[in-house]
Design an enzyme around this catalytic site. Structure first.
Site, PDB file in Angstrom:
ATOM      1  N   HIS A  73      16.889 -14.156 -44.855  1.00 42.43           N
ATOM      2  CA  HIS A  73      16.913 -12.754 -45.274  1.00 42.43           C
ATOM      3  C   HIS A  73      17.683 -11.885 -44.301  1.00 42.43           C
ATOM      4  O   HIS A  73      18.090 -10.777 -44.621  1.00 42.43           O
ATOM      5  CB  HIS A  73      15.487 -12.208 -45.398  1.00 42.43           C
ATOM      6  CG  HIS A  73      14.578 -13.071 -46.202  1.00 42.43           C
ATOM      7  ND1 HIS A  73      14.764 -13.260 -47.552  1.00 42.43           N
ATOM      8  CD2 HIS A  73      13.513 -13.831 -45.868  1.00 42.43           C
ATOM      9  CE1 HIS A  73      13.828 -14.081 -48.001  1.00 42.43           C
ATOM     10  NE2 HIS A  73      13.061 -14.439 -46.993  1.00 42.43           N
TER      11      HIS A  73
ATOM     12  N   HIS B 144      16.136  -7.783 -35.725  1.00 42.38           N
ATOM     13  CA  HIS B 144      16.952  -8.291 -36.822  1.00 42.38           C
ATOM     14  C   HIS B 144      17.731  -7.127 -37.425  1.00 42.38           C
ATOM     15  O   HIS B 144      17.515  -5.970 -37.041  1.00 42.38           O
ATOM     16  CB  HIS B 144      16.062  -8.965 -37.882  1.00 42.38           C
ATOM     17  CG  HIS B 144      15.111  -8.000 -38.511  1.00 42.38           C
ATOM     18  ND1 HIS B 144      13.834  -7.779 -38.026  1.00 42.38           N
ATOM     19  CD2 HIS B 144      15.257  -7.145 -39.562  1.00 42.38           C
ATOM     20  CE1 HIS B 144      13.247  -6.839 -38.745  1.00 42.38           C
ATOM     21  NE2 HIS B 144      14.091  -6.433 -39.696  1.00 42.38           N
TER      22      HIS B 144
ATOM     23  N   HIS C 275      19.804  -5.308 -41.048  1.00 46.17           N
ATOM     24  CA  HIS C 275      20.049  -5.177 -42.494  1.00 46.17           C
ATOM     25  C   HIS C 275      21.453  -4.607 -42.622  1.00 46.17           C
ATOM     26  O   HIS C 275      21.846  -3.758 -41.817  1.00 46.17           O
ATOM     27  CB  HIS C 275      19.038  -4.209 -43.117  1.00 46.17           C
ATOM     28  CG  HIS C 275      17.597  -4.615 -42.892  1.00 46.17           C
ATOM     29  ND1 HIS C 275      16.867  -5.316 -43.825  1.00 46.17           N
ATOM     30  CD2 HIS C 275      16.769  -4.435 -41.830  1.00 46.17           C
ATOM     31  CE1 HIS C 275      15.647  -5.545 -43.356  1.00 46.17           C
ATOM     32  NE2 HIS C 275      15.563  -5.019 -42.133  1.00 46.17           N
TER      33      HIS C 275
ATOM     34  N   GLU D 113      18.568   0.761 -44.490  1.00 45.70           N
ATOM     35  CA  GLU D 113      17.367   0.876 -45.321  1.00 45.70           C
ATOM     36  C   GLU D 113      16.960   2.344 -45.384  1.00 45.70           C
ATOM     37  O   GLU D 113      16.827   2.911 -46.462  1.00 45.70           O
ATOM     38  CB  GLU D 113      16.249   0.009 -44.731  1.00 45.70           C
ATOM     39  CG  GLU D 113      16.639  -1.458 -44.682  1.00 45.70           C
ATOM     40  CD  GLU D 113      15.468  -2.377 -44.871  1.00 45.70           C
ATOM     41  OE1 GLU D 113      14.608  -2.424 -43.972  1.00 45.70           O
ATOM     42  OE2 GLU D 113      15.402  -3.047 -45.930  1.00 45.70           O
TER      43      GLU D 113
ATOM     44  N   HIS E 276      16.451  -3.352 -36.539  1.00 48.24           N
ATOM     45  CA  HIS E 276      15.001  -3.191 -36.403  1.00 48.24           C
ATOM     46  C   HIS E 276      14.483  -3.985 -35.217  1.00 48.24           C
ATOM     47  O   HIS E 276      14.603  -5.216 -35.209  1.00 48.24           O
ATOM     48  CB  HIS E 276      14.279  -3.662 -37.669  1.00 48.24           C
ATOM     49  CG  HIS E 276      14.481  -2.747 -38.834  1.00 48.24           C
ATOM     50  ND1 HIS E 276      14.292  -3.143 -40.134  1.00 48.24           N
ATOM     51  CD2 HIS E 276      14.849  -1.435 -38.874  1.00 48.24           C
ATOM     52  CE1 HIS E 276      14.540  -2.101 -40.935  1.00 48.24           C
ATOM     53  NE2 HIS E 276      14.888  -1.064 -40.193  1.00 48.24           N
TER      54      HIS E 276
ATOM     55  N   THR F 169       9.519  -3.508 -44.707  1.00 49.07           N
ATOM     56  CA  THR F 169      10.466  -3.271 -45.801  1.00 49.07           C
ATOM     57  C   THR F 169      10.751  -4.547 -46.584  1.00 49.07           C
ATOM     58  O   THR F 169      11.605  -4.551 -47.464  1.00 49.07           O
ATOM     59  CB  THR F 169      11.793  -2.708 -45.264  1.00 49.07           C
ATOM     60  OG1 THR F 169      12.410  -3.701 -44.438  1.00 49.07           O
ATOM     61  CG2 THR F 169      11.575  -1.429 -44.475  1.00 49.07           C
TER      62      THR F 169
HETATM   63  O1  1SD Z   1      12.310  -7.668 -42.677  1.00 51.90           O
HETATM   64  C1  1SD Z   1      11.409  -7.847 -41.618  1.00 51.90           C
HETATM   65  C2  1SD Z   1      10.825  -9.226 -41.715  1.00 51.90           C
HETATM   66  O2  1SD Z   1      11.830 -10.197 -41.528  1.00 51.90           O
HETATM   67  C3  1SD Z   1       9.803  -9.413 -40.679  1.00 51.90           C
HETATM   68  O3  1SD Z   1      10.451  -9.379 -39.448  1.00 51.90           O
HETATM   69  C4  1SD Z   1       8.810  -8.305 -40.781  1.00 51.90           C
HETATM   70  C5  1SD Z   1       7.804  -8.371 -39.655  1.00 51.90           C
HETATM   71  O4  1SD Z   1       6.977  -9.458 -39.859  1.00 51.90           O
HETATM   72  O5  1SD Z   1       9.425  -7.044 -40.677  1.00 51.90           O
HETATM   73  C6  1SD Z   1      10.332  -6.798 -41.669  1.00 51.90           C
HETATM   74  S1  1SD Z   1      10.936  -5.165 -41.400  1.00 51.90           S
HETATM   75  O6  1SD Z   1      10.000  -4.212 -42.011  1.00 51.90           O
HETATM   76  O7  1SD Z   1      11.095  -4.939 -39.963  1.00 51.90           O
HETATM   77  N1  1SD Z   1      12.315  -5.009 -42.127  1.00 51.90           N
HETATM   78 ZN    ZN Z   2      13.941  -4.914 -41.012  1.00 45.98          ZN
END
Ligand code: 1SD
Ligand code: ZN
Length: 256
Positions: free
Chosen positions: A64, A94, A96, A106, A119, A193
């Site tokens: 993802h 990570h 997006h 986002e 993030h 998200t």
């Molecule tokens: O998309 C991430 C997801 O990969 C995971 O890291 C999760 C935390 O367990 O967080 C979401 S996010 O809300 O930081 N996008």
């Molecule tokens: Zn994220």
């Protein structure tokens, strides 16, 4: 819901509610930050980031996003301050991003999308025993969000050549280099998200973006979503959820 959610035509954000009813919950993320509707709160403390002693473990394509994980067995690497009552430990970061520069973030600001969003995910180890336990608790997580913006010149991203690997060792990466100089932020109570969309996140969205070059944005788009056969693999991009209803929440600003 056999982990089959994604960002495609049949499994994208508008279908997530079928397997995850929280998709229509009262504190979902991301949101559109309408700057005129935010409320300046003079008692909000500055964000205090201590990442100096961090230990990065690995970089991986989780199907993802691309994610860098950190050792989180003590309070060496934490974020404090802002609206947070406790130190929150860094677990991973990570990104997006979009298929085009006109989309990808986002959160949006006054309806404007950025080409991407970083993030940095932290958890409340003062109250919860594990990341997984914290991830579904109302005050379990704090995510520091940074918009990605285009600039002709940008910082050197060390990990950019490593991330085709499914999982690679990735030592000594200090993410403070990914933060802008100014840590002015907006904050509100929201959710993950991505499924399971737990309503557990205190969001801290920085006003200042992180600048990347067009070449670096292109590099994100060379990744593949995993779990598909060779030849049918699709490029990883547009892995963002669009803004969700505010439902009466207030977004606070640390700055005027
Ligand atoms: O998309 C991430 C997801 O990969 C995971 O890291 C999760 C935390 O367990 O967080 C979401 S996010 O809300 O930081 N996008
Ligand atoms: Zn994220």
């Amino acid at each position: 819901g056999h982990h089959c959610w994604g960002y495609g035509e049949e499994n994208g954000p508008s279908d997530w509610y079928k397997d995850y009813s929280l998709a229509n919950g009262d504190r979902q993320s991301p949101i559109d930050i309408q700057s005129e509707q935010t409320v300046y709160n003079s008692s909000l403390k500055p964000i205090w980031v201590s990442y100096d002693a961090c230990t990065s473990l690995s970089i991986c394509n989780n199907g993802h996003s691309v994610m860098v994980e950190y050792e989180d067995c003590d309070d060496k690497t934490v974020i404090r301050g802002g609206p947070l009552e406790f130190p929150y430990r860094l677990k991973q970061f990570h990104f997006h991003w979009g298929g085009k520069d006109s989309r990808g973030s986002e959160h949006t600001v006054n309806g404007k999308s950025y080409p991407g969003e970083l993030h940095l995910v932290h958890w409340n180890a003062a109250k919860y025993k594990s990341f997984d336990e914290a991830a579904s608790a109302p005050d379990g997580l704090a995510v520091l969000g940074v918009f990605l913006e285009l600039a002709p010149i940008s910082l050197y991203l060390q990990f950019i050549d490593l991330w085709q690997e499914t999982k690679a060792q990735f030592k000594d990466f200090n993410p403070s280099g990914l933060l802008p100089d100014c840590l002015d932020y907006w904050t509100y109570r929201g959710s993950l998200t991505t499924p399971p969309l737990h309503e557990s996140v205190t969001w801290l969205m920085l006003k200042e973006p992180l600048y990347l070059s067009e070449k670096q944005m292109e590099k994100f788009r060379t990744l593949f979503f995993s779990g598909e056969e060779e030849g049918l693999r699709t490029r990883m991009m547009d892995n963002f959820r669009p803004p969700q209803p505010l439902k009466g929440r207030t977004v606070e600003a640390s700055f005027r």
